[in-house]
Write a protein that holds these residues in place. Sequence first.
Motif, PDB file in Angstrom:
ATOM      1  N   ALA A 180      -7.506   0.331   6.159  1.00 30.10           N
ATOM      2  CA  ALA A 180      -8.170   1.266   7.055  1.00 30.10           C
ATOM      3  C   ALA A 180      -8.330   0.726   8.483  1.00 30.10           C
ATOM      4  CB  ALA A 180      -9.527   1.669   6.481  1.00 30.10           C
ATOM      5  N   LEU A 233      -6.999   5.251   1.374  1.00 26.96           N
ATOM      6  CA  LEU A 233      -7.106   4.071   2.237  1.00 26.96           C
ATOM      7  C   LEU A 233      -7.828   2.948   1.508  1.00 26.96           C
ATOM      8  CD1 LEU A 233      -8.019   5.626   5.707  1.00 26.96           C
ATOM      9  CD2 LEU A 233      -5.799   4.797   4.936  1.00 26.96           C
ATOM     10  N   ARG A 234      -7.275   1.776   1.612  1.00 27.43           N
ATOM     11  CA  ARG A 234      -7.934   0.594   1.072  1.00 27.43           C
ATOM     12  C   ARG A 234      -8.771  -0.058   2.169  1.00 27.43           C
ATOM     13  NH1 ARG A 234      -2.788  -2.215  -1.642  1.00 27.43           N
ATOM     14  NH2 ARG A 234      -3.058  -3.379   0.291  1.00 27.43           N
ATOM     15  N   VAL A 235      -9.618  -0.955   1.738  1.00 28.86           N
ATOM     16  CA  VAL A 235     -10.518  -1.611   2.695  1.00 28.86           C
ATOM     17  C   VAL A 235      -9.744  -2.436   3.707  1.00 28.86           C
ATOM     18  CG1 VAL A 235     -12.452  -3.211   2.908  1.00 28.86           C
ATOM     19  CG2 VAL A 235     -12.350  -1.642   0.962  1.00 28.86           C
ATOM     20  N   LEU A 271      -4.835   0.579  10.172  1.00 29.79           N
ATOM     21  CA  LEU A 271      -4.281   1.900  10.458  1.00 29.79           C
ATOM     22  C   LEU A 271      -4.997   2.557  11.638  1.00 29.79           C
ATOM     23  CD1 LEU A 271      -2.158   3.864   9.386  1.00 29.79           C
ATOM     24  CD2 LEU A 271      -3.955   4.939   8.014  1.00 29.79           C
ATOM     25  N   TRP A 272      -6.310   2.423  11.692  1.00 30.49           N
ATOM     26  CA  TRP A 272      -7.054   3.001  12.811  1.00 30.49           C
ATOM     27  C   TRP A 272      -6.672   2.346  14.133  1.00 30.49           C
ATOM     28  CZ3 TRP A 272      -9.595   7.223  13.803  1.00 30.49           C
ATOM     29  CH2 TRP A 272     -10.419   7.282  14.928  1.00 30.49           C
ATOM     30  N   TYR A 295      -5.745  10.169   9.402  1.00 23.48           N
ATOM     31  CA  TYR A 295      -6.676   9.139   8.950  1.00 23.48           C
ATOM     32  C   TYR A 295      -7.817   9.746   8.140  1.00 23.48           C
ATOM     33  CZ  TYR A 295      -9.856   5.158   9.134  1.00 23.48           C
ATOM     34  OH  TYR A 295     -10.702   4.127   8.782  1.00 23.48           O
ATOM     35  N   TYR A 296      -8.346  10.900   8.621  1.00 28.25           N
ATOM     36  CA  TYR A 296      -9.472  11.514   7.920  1.00 28.25           C
ATOM     37  C   TYR A 296      -9.070  11.980   6.531  1.00 28.25           C
ATOM     38  CZ  TYR A 296     -12.905  15.043   6.622  1.00 28.25           C
ATOM     39  OH  TYR A 296     -13.830  15.780   5.934  1.00 28.25           O
ATOM     40  N   ARG A 307      -9.142   9.394  -0.643  1.00 26.67           N
ATOM     41  CA  ARG A 307      -9.308   8.030  -1.153  1.00 26.67           C
ATOM     42  C   ARG A 307      -7.979   7.297  -1.288  1.00 26.67           C
ATOM     43  NH1 ARG A 307     -13.899   8.899  -5.941  1.00 26.67           N
ATOM     44  NH2 ARG A 307     -15.479   9.841  -4.555  1.00 26.67           N
ATOM     45  N   TRP A 310       0.832  -1.224   0.000  1.00 25.09           N
ATOM     46  CA  TRP A 310       0.000   0.000   0.000  1.00 25.09           C
ATOM     47  C   TRP A 310       0.851   1.252   0.000  1.00 25.09           C
ATOM     48  CZ3 TRP A 310      -0.571   3.434   4.312  1.00 25.09           C
ATOM     49  CH2 TRP A 310      -1.497   4.441   4.080  1.00 25.09           C
ATOM     50  N   GLN A 365      -8.838  -9.111  10.693  1.00 21.89           N
ATOM     51  CA  GLN A 365      -8.778  -8.699   9.303  1.00 21.89           C
ATOM     52  C   GLN A 365      -8.260  -9.813   8.398  1.00 21.89           C
ATOM     53  OE1 GLN A 365      -9.959  -5.814   8.346  1.00 21.89           O
ATOM     54  NE2 GLN A 365      -9.496  -6.122   6.170  1.00 21.89           N
ATOM     55  N   ASP A 411      -8.476   9.144   4.125  1.00 20.08           N
ATOM     56  CA  ASP A 411      -9.747   8.615   3.648  1.00 20.08           C
ATOM     57  C   ASP A 411     -10.436   9.610   2.713  1.00 20.08           C
ATOM     58  OD1 ASP A 411     -11.951   6.584   3.857  1.00 20.08           O
ATOM     59  OD2 ASP A 411     -13.015   8.309   4.677  1.00 20.08           O
TER      60      ASP A 411
END
Length: 825
Positions: A285, A280-282, A288-289, A271-272, A278, A196, A352, A275
Amino acid sequence: MVTHFISVSPFSAFLAIVLGLFLSVSAFAQDVQNLVASQREVITSVEQQVDKLAAQVNDQVTDDAKLVDVRVELERLARELFDASLAFRPRLTEVNTRLEQLGAPRGEGEPAEPEEVTAERTRLLDEKASFNVLIGDAERLSVRISGVIDKIAQMRRDLFARTLSRRYDITAALGTDVLGEFTQELGKVYKTVSAWVSFTVKYRLKPLLGAGFLAVLAALCLQFGGRRLFGDFVKPDLADENPTYLSRLSVALFSTLVPSASFAVFLASSYYFLDYFRLLRVDIAPLLWAFFTVIILVYFVYKLARAILAPRMANWRLLPVRTDAARWLVVLATLTAAVTGFDHFMDQVYLQLNSQLSLTVASSLVATVVVGLLVMLIGGVRPLNDVEGRPRHWPMKFRYLLFLMGGVIIAAALLGYIGFARFISQQVVVTGAIVATMYIGFLTSGAITTEGAFAKSWLARKLERYSAFDDTTLDQIGLGLGMLINVLVVVMGVPLILLQWGFRWADLTAWGYRMAGPIQIGSLSFSVIGILTGILVFILGYFFTRWFQGWLDGSVMSRSRMDSGVRNSIRTGVGYVGLVLAGLIGVSAAGINLSNLALVAGALSLGIGFGLQNIVSNFVSGLILLAERPFKAGDWIVAGGVSGTVRKISVRATEIETFQRQTVILPNSELINAAVGNWTHRNKLGRVEIPIGVGYASDARRVHQILLDIAKSHPMVLRNPEPFVLFAGFGASSLDFEVRVYLSDITTQVTVQNDIRFAILEAFAEEGIEIPFPQQDVHVRSGKLEIDTGAQAAKETAKPVANEHAVEPQPSEAGKRRRRKIDPE
């Protein structure tokens, strides 16, 4: 043609009236039908949504987050349903009132009622029945929603209990292949993250740099703003060798919150914006959070431990621990937070990557056992000194509590209750940090509210730069600030603790909705949030009014050379108007309908009529005084037996300072209902009278000229109107004169009177003019002592004396001038 118009006009008017009534009744009926139809659609829509949500509840038995979402949606539907049922209340009240006016139908044997009345009653009953049907459907649906919410609450309690009481087989977690699986999972995470990062840097570098720049900017704004606002509290003053307890508490609190909040804003903004752009990948995310959450937790615990223990500055330390023990405790607390955070992060990784359950159990087992050992090590530290200066343990109860918590965590993990062990370890770290911060906040509040403490603080010195405050005002500000800190600590700390104990943001949101919901007491409806909002609005209005008063008086009226009394009246009036407006706006913001307070107003009116007459009379009199301004602040008035200068006019009483420096609080009604003399009403021009008497042997015209010259020669006496000397009359023993002079400032009359009297004495002494005084003649007749005064004595002395031994004594110190008492006014 005129006859035709006259004959047709009444019939046309009748048709118009009938047609108007028909149209109005038809329009009203149409409005009722529309209201019923619209609310029926709302209730039907709510029922359909409730059916769907009830079906979802059975499908989400093991997912606590989904159950919470369903509950929040049900709470929203319940409020929507409540609003729909309220829509009928005004019209239903009108229908019931109208039915009471029409009365019951006529019975048998009674005269028949008009058909219009019967038709009206039938229509109202049908309308009421349709409303009752819909209200019944809404109540039934509301009961169903409450049942589903109760079911969700029970399911969540069961799910929480199963999570904590579930026992895992740890033998599989202790196998040799677990370490290999753990290494493989870390390799997968590394490959995912590196792929990523490589893709983002190679193809999305500009959005990545933009997100990083905006995140850093947001963090720097909070950091520099916090340091500018709480600069003296973020870093301790190294030059202060003996800081106060309040200073140490404040530094500990703000040196933890400001950097931690800045770092949290940086990570959350990163993070915001990632996102938002765009990036962040599914699969990235959640990882990372979770990683950001762990970093914030460890950093916060580290800053909190350093703030409380201050390993490098013993004079700023909150706890009386030894320096080596303080350093060791900071390390142990940080390690405990790091191990707990690592366990949380790996749990998200396994979730995950869909890893095996044995791997999750193994990681949690190791992490919880390590946390338990670290807690026991903290309990085994010897941080204190005994009487002889040797290291000693914590107090017995606290040390045993730490040993008990560490032992419970280790025992629960080894027995296979991994969920319970993880829950306890997380509460020890996270809840313990939150409780410690809240405790510091409460201690800071208590230290600020201590009498005289706030006046010595940095914030008080800042406030004194802009306005002068006395010690009492600073003490009151300290009380208010302490209460505000307590409220903020509770509002911020309690939700965080609830989140750690299994609650979710959706639960807190639902509680907020309930608190914000209306509370119905009879016809009065209000809410807790509304009341708090109204209080806040009133406080803001109050401070705005005070600021506007100061600005108007100091910046506007002071430049217009306006009289001080006028300025005081305008300032006072603006203050009362502002407070009334703030109160009305606050009541309106609280959602309280003033029309519903008619009963309270009636009771107050009755109380005013009986017990508050004097208060209301003084209040109204104060308003009249402020409006008419018969006198103002600074005027010299005489009211009854009180004479002095007006200092302050309030709506209840007026403050008067006498010439003896006595303050008299006079009710306003006495100033309105009685005569009040004002020496300085429109100006300070006034006349002063100085009486003087001379002997009968004096030249009256010469005396008159001397007095007139003295009056004219004084520099403070006005030339226009010119001084005047009045020959007042013939006294018992003197010729009476009166010197009348006009002064531009009547308040200087005492000085002028003294000067003129001294000048009169000197002038009369030079001219040989005698100032007489009352005399007494003593006559002895046949052994009887008689005393005559004035003219009668003169007549008696002129008659023949029968006794040859009669003696007429001479007055002692003849010609001695009699002292006159000077009026202090």
